[in-house]
Motif scaffolding. Structure first.
Motif, PDB file in Angstrom:
ATOM      1  N   ILE A   1       0.675   2.537  -9.002  1.00  0.00           N
ATOM      2  CA  ILE A   1      -0.242   1.390  -9.085  1.00  0.00           C
ATOM      3  C   ILE A   1       0.518   0.153  -9.571  1.00  0.00           C
ATOM      4  CG2 ILE A   1      -2.253   0.472 -10.294  1.00  0.00           C
ATOM      5  CD1 ILE A   1      -3.382   3.341 -10.327  1.00  0.00           C
ATOM      6  N   GLU A   2       1.373   0.346 -10.566  1.00  0.00           N
ATOM      7  CA  GLU A   2       2.151  -0.782 -11.090  1.00  0.00           C
ATOM      8  C   GLU A   2       3.068  -1.369 -10.015  1.00  0.00           C
ATOM      9  OE1 GLU A   2       3.155  -3.171 -14.592  1.00  0.00           O
ATOM     10  OE2 GLU A   2       1.531  -1.787 -14.098  1.00  0.00           O
ATOM     11  N   LEU A   3       3.720  -0.499  -9.245  1.00  0.00           N
ATOM     12  CA  LEU A   3       4.621  -0.973  -8.190  1.00  0.00           C
ATOM     13  C   LEU A   3       3.853  -1.718  -7.106  1.00  0.00           C
ATOM     14  CD1 LEU A   3       7.364  -1.129  -6.824  1.00  0.00           C
ATOM     15  CD2 LEU A   3       6.984   1.187  -5.911  1.00  0.00           C
ATOM     16  N   ALA A   4       2.691  -1.170  -6.705  1.00  0.00           N
ATOM     17  CA  ALA A   4       1.886  -1.830  -5.675  1.00  0.00           C
ATOM     18  C   ALA A   4       1.434  -3.214  -6.131  1.00  0.00           C
ATOM     19  CB  ALA A   4       0.675  -0.956  -5.330  1.00  0.00           C
ATOM     20  N   LEU A   5       0.997  -3.317  -7.379  1.00  0.00           N
ATOM     21  CA  LEU A   5       0.518  -4.611  -7.888  1.00  0.00           C
ATOM     22  C   LEU A   5       1.666  -5.590  -8.087  1.00  0.00           C
ATOM     23  CD1 LEU A   5      -2.205  -3.404 -10.421  1.00  0.00           C
ATOM     24  CD2 LEU A   5      -2.532  -4.316  -8.128  1.00  0.00           C
TER      25      LEU A   5
ATOM     26  N   LYS B   1       0.802  -1.222   0.000  1.00  0.00           N
ATOM     27  CA  LYS B   1       0.000   0.000   0.000  1.00  0.00           C
ATOM     28  C   LYS B   1       0.835   1.272   0.000  1.00  0.00           C
ATOM     29  CE  LYS B   1      -3.708   0.455   2.407  1.00  0.00           C
ATOM     30  NZ  LYS B   1      -4.663   0.523   3.530  1.00  0.00           N
ATOM     31  N   ALA B   2       2.105   1.188   0.399  1.00  0.00           N
ATOM     32  CA  ALA B   2       2.919   2.394   0.566  1.00  0.00           C
ATOM     33  C   ALA B   2       2.961   3.288  -0.675  1.00  0.00           C
ATOM     34  CB  ALA B   2       4.335   2.005   0.997  1.00  0.00           C
ATOM     35  N   PRO B   3       3.223   2.762  -1.884  1.00  0.00           N
ATOM     36  CA  PRO B   3       3.277   3.672  -3.039  1.00  0.00           C
ATOM     37  C   PRO B   3       1.986   4.455  -3.227  1.00  0.00           C
ATOM     38  CG  PRO B   3       4.142   1.498  -3.614  1.00  0.00           C
ATOM     39  CD  PRO B   3       3.505   1.367  -2.271  1.00  0.00           C
ATOM     40  N   LEU B   4       0.845   3.799  -3.015  1.00  0.00           N
ATOM     41  CA  LEU B   4      -0.448   4.462  -3.206  1.00  0.00           C
ATOM     42  C   LEU B   4      -0.759   5.413  -2.050  1.00  0.00           C
ATOM     43  CD1 LEU B   4      -2.482   1.348  -4.435  1.00  0.00           C
ATOM     44  CD2 LEU B   4      -1.339   3.089  -5.808  1.00  0.00           C
TER      45      LEU B   4
ATOM     46  N   SER C   1       0.100   5.912 -12.438  1.00  0.00           N
ATOM     47  CA  SER C   1       0.306   4.618 -13.085  1.00  0.00           C
ATOM     48  C   SER C   1       1.533   3.896 -12.540  1.00  0.00           C
ATOM     49  CB  SER C   1       0.440   4.805 -14.599  1.00  0.00           C
ATOM     50  OG  SER C   1       1.517   5.690 -14.898  1.00  0.00           O
ATOM     51  N   LYS C   2       2.618   4.634 -12.265  1.00  0.00           N
ATOM     52  CA  LYS C   2       3.830   4.001 -11.735  1.00  0.00           C
ATOM     53  C   LYS C   2       3.587   3.432 -10.344  1.00  0.00           C
ATOM     54  CE  LYS C   2       7.162   6.803 -14.332  1.00  0.00           C
ATOM     55  NZ  LYS C   2       8.301   7.763 -14.229  1.00  0.00           N
TER      56      LYS C   2
ATOM     57  N   LEU D   1      -9.046  -5.670  -9.905  1.00  0.00           N
ATOM     58  CA  LEU D   1      -7.828  -4.868  -9.847  1.00  0.00           C
ATOM     59  C   LEU D   1      -7.419  -4.413 -11.248  1.00  0.00           C
ATOM     60  CD1 LEU D   1      -5.635  -6.868  -7.301  1.00  0.00           C
ATOM     61  CD2 LEU D   1      -6.667  -4.613  -6.946  1.00  0.00           C
ATOM     62  N   PRO D   2      -6.696  -3.298 -11.346  1.00  0.00           N
ATOM     63  CA  PRO D   2      -6.158  -2.905 -12.661  1.00  0.00           C
ATOM     64  C   PRO D   2      -5.257  -3.997 -13.214  1.00  0.00           C
ATOM     65  CG  PRO D   2      -5.948  -1.115 -11.066  1.00  0.00           C
ATOM     66  CD  PRO D   2      -6.391  -2.323 -10.293  1.00  0.00           C
ATOM     67  N   HIS D   3      -5.139  -4.023 -14.539  1.00  0.00           N
ATOM     68  CA  HIS D   3      -4.327  -5.068 -15.169  1.00  0.00           C
ATOM     69  C   HIS D   3      -2.868  -4.916 -14.781  1.00  0.00           C
ATOM     70  CE1 HIS D   3      -2.921  -7.967 -18.126  1.00  0.00           C
ATOM     71  NE2 HIS D   3      -1.975  -7.091 -18.431  1.00  0.00           N
ATOM     72  N   ASN D   4      -2.233  -6.054 -14.496  1.00  0.00           N
ATOM     73  CA  ASN D   4      -0.802  -6.083 -14.188  1.00  0.00           C
ATOM     74  C   ASN D   4      -0.253  -7.408 -14.703  1.00  0.00           C
ATOM     75  OD1 ASN D   4       1.351  -7.178 -12.016  1.00  0.00           O
ATOM     76  ND2 ASN D   4       1.598  -4.965 -12.274  1.00  0.00           N
ATOM     77  N   ASN D   5       0.781  -7.348 -15.520  1.00  0.00           N
ATOM     78  CA  ASN D   5       1.291  -8.563 -16.159  1.00  0.00           C
ATOM     79  C   ASN D   5       1.747  -9.606 -15.152  1.00  0.00           C
ATOM     80  OD1 ASN D   5       0.833  -7.509 -18.709  1.00  0.00           O
ATOM     81  ND2 ASN D   5       2.883  -6.637 -18.891  1.00  0.00           N
ATOM     82  N   LEU D   6       2.499  -9.175 -14.133  1.00  0.00           N
ATOM     83  CA  LEU D   6       3.014 -10.125 -13.162  1.00  0.00           C
ATOM     84  C   LEU D   6       1.891 -10.767 -12.367  1.00  0.00           C
ATOM     85  CD1 LEU D   6       5.442 -11.432 -11.866  1.00  0.00           C
ATOM     86  CD2 LEU D   6       5.643  -9.466 -10.334  1.00  0.00           C
TER      87      LEU D   6
END
Length: 377
Positions: free
Chosen positions: A268-272, A172-175, A265-266, A302-307
């Motif tokens: 959200i991507e890091l959190a996911l 949660k930290a990045p968000l 976007s960055k 959740l938003p799309h995330n490849n990993l």
């Protein structure tokens, strides 16, 4: 009181007296008990009274979490807020009472759940917790490794490890910090504290600390399979309860919707990415007991995330084998434990040579298919 507990030579007597004095009774005296307990433990930290800290560690483990959080808040107020620099005194008890440190970390991860800007852990506290865990990741397993464990843990008490809370911090930290910055800008000005943090790069330092903490958490999760197997709890005890993963995913989804996806976007991507890594390693080690179908259902919004997509898809499952413990997910590229090695296939007879085809231009974009080349007109 501090002197009495220090001079009492019998640990069992210390524990009984401590419990009799400070266990909540559900009456009006509980507030007085908590105030006195906060002062006693704070003094024990200041003068390094290990017997008191050990009693406090047992108390934190056996007391409902709402009271454990109150003690944690009292210590944070004394050593992180009242006197600048006093956090060093609290930091030094790492070698004196690791068991108390483990329980304290569990309490502060419950207290600071990043659900609002006020519940983001202070930077001094974060730095201390990360330094403890990075120095010895096994610190957060002390309670688990030294406690007789039943398969069903009591509800409303601290967990055996702070793993769930630490995963929540990292994910949660990045968000949460992006939300904090957005709120300060929407007010039209920066508050003094936020301005100071921005000037000193405190937020940047915190992001590095969360990255360091995330690595340590993954390392601890990788240790767990051996410990769970040794205690005969593999597949029976989830140290990262699925019931706690569900609200975490919901919080991430809510924060992602709250923040502008284009501007965050960055983050959200890091959190996911961190969520996916934690889920994958927790499942592989047996700390998280759930199926890929469970994860797909929970993570659907959740938003799309490849990993994350790779994790919830999972490896291709092979036939169930009795030697595999429940919830075991074999690695994709190596044969899972318990399966017999396959016999080598007999060599195939050589094919006779084919006659040469007539030469003509072909298109070979699709393997195994050929057809005459025809230009598009």
């Amino acid at each position: 009181m501090c002197s009495y507990f220090q001079e009492q030579t019998k640990d069992s007597v210390r524990q009984i007296i401590f419990s009799a004095l400070f266990s909540p009774q559900g009456n009006k005296a509980d507030d007085g008990r908590m105030i006195l307990l906060g002062k006693l433990v704070s003094m024990a930290v200041a003068v390094c009274r290990v017997p008191v800290l050990e009693c406090a560690a047992s108390w934190l483990q056996r007391t409902p979490a709402i009271y454990s959080v109150r003690l944690a808040r009292a210590l944070v107020d004394d050593y992180c807020c009242l006197v600048p620099g006093s956090i060093q005194t609290l930091k030094q008890i790492f070698n004196a009472s690791p068991r108390f440190c483990c329980q304290f970390i569990t309490s502060v991860t419950v207290l600071y759940d990043l659900s609002s800007d006020d519940l983001i852990p202070p930077s001094d506290l974060l730095e201390m917790v990360v330094s403890w865990i990075f120095e010895d990741p096994r610190l957060i397993l002390i309670t688990f490794l030294n406690t007789p464990i039943a398969a069903n843990l009591p509800i409303g008490f601290l967990e055996l490890t702070p793993l769930t809370g630490l995963i929540r911090w990292c994910v949660k930290a990045p968000l949460a910090y992006k939300r904090k910055k957005k709120a300060s800008l929407s007010n039209g000005h920066l508050t003094n504290k936020i301005a100071k943090d921005s000037a000193t790069g405190a937020d940047k330092d915190c992001h590095l600390l969360y990255s360091k903490l995330h690595l340590s958490v993954l390392q601890v999760l990788m240790m767990l399979q051996g410990h769970l197997t040794e205690k005969n709890l593999y597949g029976r005890l989830g140290l990262v309860p699925f019931d706690h993963v569900v609200p975490l995913v919901e919080e991430i989804n809510r924060l992602s919707d709250e923040l502008n996806p284009l501007n965050a976007s960055k983050e959200i991507e890091l959190a996911l990415d961190r969520l996916a890594q934690a889920l994958q390693v927790a499942m592989a080690s047996g700390a998280l007991l759930c199926t890929r179908d469970d994860l797909r259902t929970v993570c659907a919004r959740l938003p799309h995330n490849n990993l994350l997509q790779l994790v919830i898809s999972g490896p291709v499952q092979q036939a169930t084998h009795a030697a595999l413990p429940p919830g075991f997910y074999p690695h994709i590229h190596t044969p899972p434990l318990g399966y017999p090695a396959h016999a080598a296939h007999p060599a195939l007879p050589a094919h006779p040579a084919h006659p040469a085809h007539p030469a003509h231009p072909v298109q070979t974009f699709i393997p195994g298919m050929t057809f005459p080349y025809r230009p598009i007109r």
